[in-house]
Design a protein around this motif. Sequence first.
Motif, PDB file in Angstrom:
ATOM      1  N   LEU A  23       0.820  -1.207   0.000  1.00  9.94           N
ATOM      2  CA  LEU A  23       0.000   0.000   0.000  1.00  9.94           C
ATOM      3  C   LEU A  23       0.858   1.263   0.000  1.00  9.94           C
ATOM      4  CD1 LEU A  23      -2.762   1.290   0.096  1.00  9.94           C
ATOM      5  CD2 LEU A  23      -2.724   1.082   2.588  1.00  9.94           C
ATOM      6  N   SER A  24       1.900   1.290   0.808  1.00  9.23           N
ATOM      7  CA  SER A  24       2.745   2.483   0.857  1.00  9.23           C
ATOM      8  C   SER A  24       3.412   2.737  -0.487  1.00  9.23           C
ATOM      9  CB  SER A  24       3.795   2.358   1.963  1.00  9.23           C
ATOM     10  OG  SER A  24       4.659   1.266   1.736  1.00  9.23           O
ATOM     11  N   LEU A  27       0.830   4.075  -3.041  1.00 10.11           N
ATOM     12  CA  LEU A  27       0.576   5.498  -2.819  1.00 10.11           C
ATOM     13  C   LEU A  27       1.629   6.353  -3.511  1.00 10.11           C
ATOM     14  CD1 LEU A  27      -0.440   5.326   0.940  1.00 10.11           C
ATOM     15  CD2 LEU A  27      -1.823   6.375  -0.853  1.00 10.11           C
ATOM     16  N   ARG A  28       2.847   5.843  -3.588  1.00 13.49           N
ATOM     17  CA  ARG A  28       3.936   6.612  -4.208  1.00 13.49           C
ATOM     18  C   ARG A  28       4.024   6.375  -5.721  1.00 13.49           C
ATOM     19  NH1 ARG A  28       6.583   4.262   0.453  1.00 13.49           N
ATOM     20  NH2 ARG A  28       6.908   5.823   2.082  1.00 13.49           N
ATOM     21  N   GLN A  72      -4.453   0.373  -8.105  1.00 16.58           N
ATOM     22  CA  GLN A  72      -4.177   1.752  -7.721  1.00 16.58           C
ATOM     23  C   GLN A  72      -4.706   1.985  -6.308  1.00 16.58           C
ATOM     24  OE1 GLN A  72      -5.987   4.700 -10.242  1.00 16.58           O
ATOM     25  NE2 GLN A  72      -4.776   6.381  -9.398  1.00 16.58           N
ATOM     26  N   SER A  73      -3.919   2.664  -5.510  1.00 16.84           N
ATOM     27  CA  SER A  73      -4.375   2.942  -4.145  1.00 16.84           C
ATOM     28  C   SER A  73      -5.494   3.969  -4.175  1.00 16.84           C
ATOM     29  CB  SER A  73      -3.221   3.475  -3.289  1.00 16.84           C
ATOM     30  OG  SER A  73      -2.900   4.796  -3.668  1.00 16.84           O
ATOM     31  N   ALA A  75      -7.225   7.377  -2.567  1.00 19.91           N
ATOM     32  CA  ALA A  75      -6.614   8.601  -2.062  1.00 19.91           C
ATOM     33  C   ALA A  75      -6.391   8.466  -0.554  1.00 19.91           C
ATOM     34  CB  ALA A  75      -7.530   9.796  -2.342  1.00 19.91           C
ATOM     35  N   PRO A  76      -5.357   9.112  -0.012  1.00 16.30           N
ATOM     36  CA  PRO A  76      -5.073   8.986   1.425  1.00 16.30           C
ATOM     37  C   PRO A  76      -6.285   9.280   2.316  1.00 16.30           C
ATOM     38  CG  PRO A  76      -3.242  10.059   0.336  1.00 16.30           C
ATOM     39  CD  PRO A  76      -4.318   9.898  -0.708  1.00 16.30           C
ATOM     40  N   ILE A  79      -8.565   6.349   2.330  1.00 19.77           N
ATOM     41  CA  ILE A  79      -8.019   5.222   3.092  1.00 19.77           C
ATOM     42  C   ILE A  79      -8.330   5.402   4.581  1.00 19.77           C
ATOM     43  CG2 ILE A  79      -5.871   4.136   3.862  1.00 19.77           C
ATOM     44  CD1 ILE A  79      -4.780   4.612   1.033  1.00 19.77           C
TER      45      ILE A  79
END
Length: 289
Positions: A23-24, A27-28, A72-73, A75-76, A79
């Motif tokens: 996941l991290s 996000l990047r 694709q993650s 949006a923060p 989440i």
Amino acid sequence: MADRDGTDVFDALDLTEYEETALSNLLRLGRTTAPNLAEATGIPKARIYGVLDALADQGFVKVIPGRPKEYQSRAPAEIVDRAKENRRQAYESAAKELEAGREAFLAEFGPQFDSATEDVRPAEELFHVVDVGEPSESETRRLYHEAEREVRVLTKSWEYLDSVAPALADALDRGLGVRVLFLHPDRLSGENRRIQAGIVDRLHEEFPGVDFRFATGTLPWRGTLTDPPTDAGGRGDEPGGEAIFLVEEPDVPNHMRQAAITENESFVAGLKRFFDLVWEHESVPSRGE
């Protein structure tokens, strides 16, 4: 008020190591395929699809159909909101399950417990202990929420205010009296003095209903007591209150310490008496005095 960074949220998501890594990186990196993500993260290719499916099931990752599929993650902000909703649903599910089994549990074990304790009446337990940190802060929040008349706090700088702020706001909204005895800044280290000054400014801005003073002597204990008895002997008509406290041990790090919790009326009355004496005779209303 420990410094926090963006990665602290991952601790609350309850992810496996591979899930957090995936996941991290999503996000990047943005939108990518499972093989590419496995290559970028070192997650075994035999595991990557299961990891991504688990993240998708929790609502943290979107699956984009195609050949090959892409991931694709969210949006923060999404989440964080999804994690909160997951926790809420899990809590409601667990609460319903417990409530459904309540009657059967009480019917089976209630009589056994009553029979086992019928002839044994031990002396009232004076206190029990919890670890300092989140366990003690959780108990402190509970005291705020359950208090009916007043809350009293004895603290050096109230550095844990962030942790109890919503519970403090709830207490004030319900009309409770809140008094705080800070240790005078002259008795604090430079860092604690800075923290205390920030907390005091915050009280003026966000919690003007809090009444506070600064103790000029030593504080051998610190903690929170709620709804103490109205007479010194702890035998008033109102309930005797509750307290969580720890004695001052400067050479012992917090992670090795424990806080005591007590509902013993005489003990709470004694803590109240100490608080009142310091408040009336050994404290000043301003940091500058």
